[in-house]
Design an enzyme around this catalytic site. Structure first.
Site, PDB file in Angstrom:
ATOM      1  CE1 TYR A 126      36.190  33.050   6.879  1.00  0.00           C
ATOM      2  CE2 TYR A 126      35.910  34.964   5.360  1.00  0.00           C
ATOM      3  CZ  TYR A 126      36.385  34.212   6.101  1.00  0.00           C
ATOM      4  OH  TYR A 126      37.645  34.295   6.065  1.00  0.00           O
ATOM      5  CE  LYS A 173      40.802  24.035  18.761  1.00  0.00           C
ATOM      6  NZ  LYS A 173      42.900  23.665  18.508  1.00  0.00           N
ATOM      7  CG  ASP A 206      45.985  24.104  17.427  1.00  0.00           C
ATOM      8  OD1 ASP A 206      45.199  22.684  16.602  1.00  0.00           O
ATOM      9  OD2 ASP A 206      45.517  24.237  18.441  1.00  0.00           O
ATOM     10  CG  ASP A 230      40.735  34.520   5.055  1.00  0.00           C
ATOM     11  OD1 ASP A 230      41.558  34.346   3.728  1.00  0.00           O
ATOM     12  OD2 ASP A 230      40.044  35.182   5.880  1.00  0.00           O
TER      13      ASP A 230
END
Ligand code: NAI
Length: 338
Positions: A126, A173, A206, A230
């Site tokens: 962002y 991640k 994930d 988000d």
């Protein structure tokens, strides 16, 4: 003394859900001096600046905002005003509590879901740093800093300690983004070491998405960088009935802006059928922030009563009530809740 609050209706369904929410808040009897400020996709296009000065001035006066969604054009056009506002006011903590509503039938009705997402709100992808290196080759920079990661981690652990939450799961991640998400994790680990009474876990994003769908009741507090926050927020909203329900708070050192997780829903805007629950629940968080705990509890109980009765649900939840009819039911329930 009345509380001063900046009301930003936004655009799309924003004005509809904001009007309904204002009625519900006013019904609690809390004295609020509302300053209405216009922040819409149209006004940004017209004034050519990211954030109208009038909106910033009002938020500087009141320090507290209740905000409807604002449309951002997809793949082109101006930058998101929502992101700009969060950065400009340094609203670094995005807090999204997700719970089942009593009486509401969803795929997970029988599963006790009660989790809170803490999303870092100022950086990551962002940062808006994109660059076309040569034609048809674009880089988008993901920015992770120690300062921002420690700040959101501290806020989350403090919250968990205060509210006696048991477990925090950091979502990342870092197997792929070893440096960026690796730094985020080092900061969450460092912070966790100072809160031995809170169980600390880590999950790759994930896997977290799958675990949330399979076993949402095992999650308590989730802490993550901006983009995962988000996406995962919308996923968990889907577990409890959808975007019409889930509230949010953007918290900074000097300002706080309360807004639903959902966007401007152009597909239903102007039809009078938007569900105002998410913004009403955001207003519950706002009342708590203003120190009006009793009013917050009354509004929350009133919303739950309307869901338990089930007669005034909006079409997103299988009902036939309009936004206004839902608001009427909440106002009536607020007045009946002692
Ligand atoms: P969206 O959240 O507006 O809509 C997704 C789906 O959920 C639509 O089918 C919509 O009808 C439904 N929905 C959302 N809120 C609802 C409500 N209160 N009651 C009933 N149904 C509801 O997401 P979308 O379509 O991806 O984004 C539309 C616009 O909103 C975009 O311009 C986006 O940038 C903006 N947006 C703004 C946000 C903000 O102001 N904080 C947050 C998210 C998106």
């Amino acid at each position: 003394m009345p509380h001063k609050v900046t009301l930003i209706p936004g655009d799309g369904i924003g004005p509809e859900v904001a009007a309904a929410t204002r009625r519900a808040v006013d019904a609690t009897g809390v004295c609020i001096d509302w300053e209405t400020a216009e922040l819409t996709g149209r006004i940004i296009q017209e004034c050519g600046s990211e954030l109208p000065q009038a909106v910033l001035d009002s938020l500087d006066r009141t320090r507290v905002g209740l905000k409807g969604p604002v449309t951002t054009p997809v793949a082109g056009g101006f930058q998101s005003v929502n992101v700009a506002l969060r950065k400009r006011l340094d609203l670094y903590a995005n807090v999204r509590p997700v719970r089942n509503l009593p009486g509401l039938k969803t795929r997970y009705s029988g599963t006790p879901i009660d989790l809170i997402i803490f999303r870092e709100n100022t950086e990551d992808l962002y940062a808006g740093l994109e660059h076309e290196v040569v034609k048809d080759v674009v880089t988008s920079l993901k920015v992770i800093t120690r300062t921002a990661s420690l700040r959101i981690a501290r806020y989350t652990f403090d919250y968990a300690r205060r509210e006696k939450r048991k477990r925090i799961t950091a979502v990342h991640k870092a197997n792929i983004m070893k440096l960026g998400d690796g730094l985020f994790l080092r900061c969450t680990r460092e912070t966790a070491a100072e809160y031995p009474e809170i169980e600390y876990k880590e999950l790759i994003v994930d896997n977290a998405a799958m675990q949330l769908v399979l076993r949402p009741e095992t999650f308590d507090v989730l802490l993550m960088p901006n983009l995962y926050g988000d996406i995962v927020s919308d996923l968990v909203a889907g577990l409890v009935g959808g975007l019409g329900i889930v509230p949010g708070a953007n918290i900074g050192q000097n300002h706080a802006v309360f807004e639903a997780v959902h966007g401007s829903a152009p597909d239903i805007a102007g039809k009078g059928i938007a569900n105002p629950t998410a913004l009403m629940q955001s207003a519950v968080l706002m009342l708590g922030h203003l120190g009006e705990q009793q009013a917050a509890a009354r509004l929350h109980a009133a919303i739950e009563r309307v869901y338990l009765e089930g007669a005034a649900l909006t079409p997103d939840l299988g009902g036939t009530a309009s936004t206004d009819q839902f608001a009427d039911a909440v106002v009536k329930a607020v007045k009946g809740v002692s």
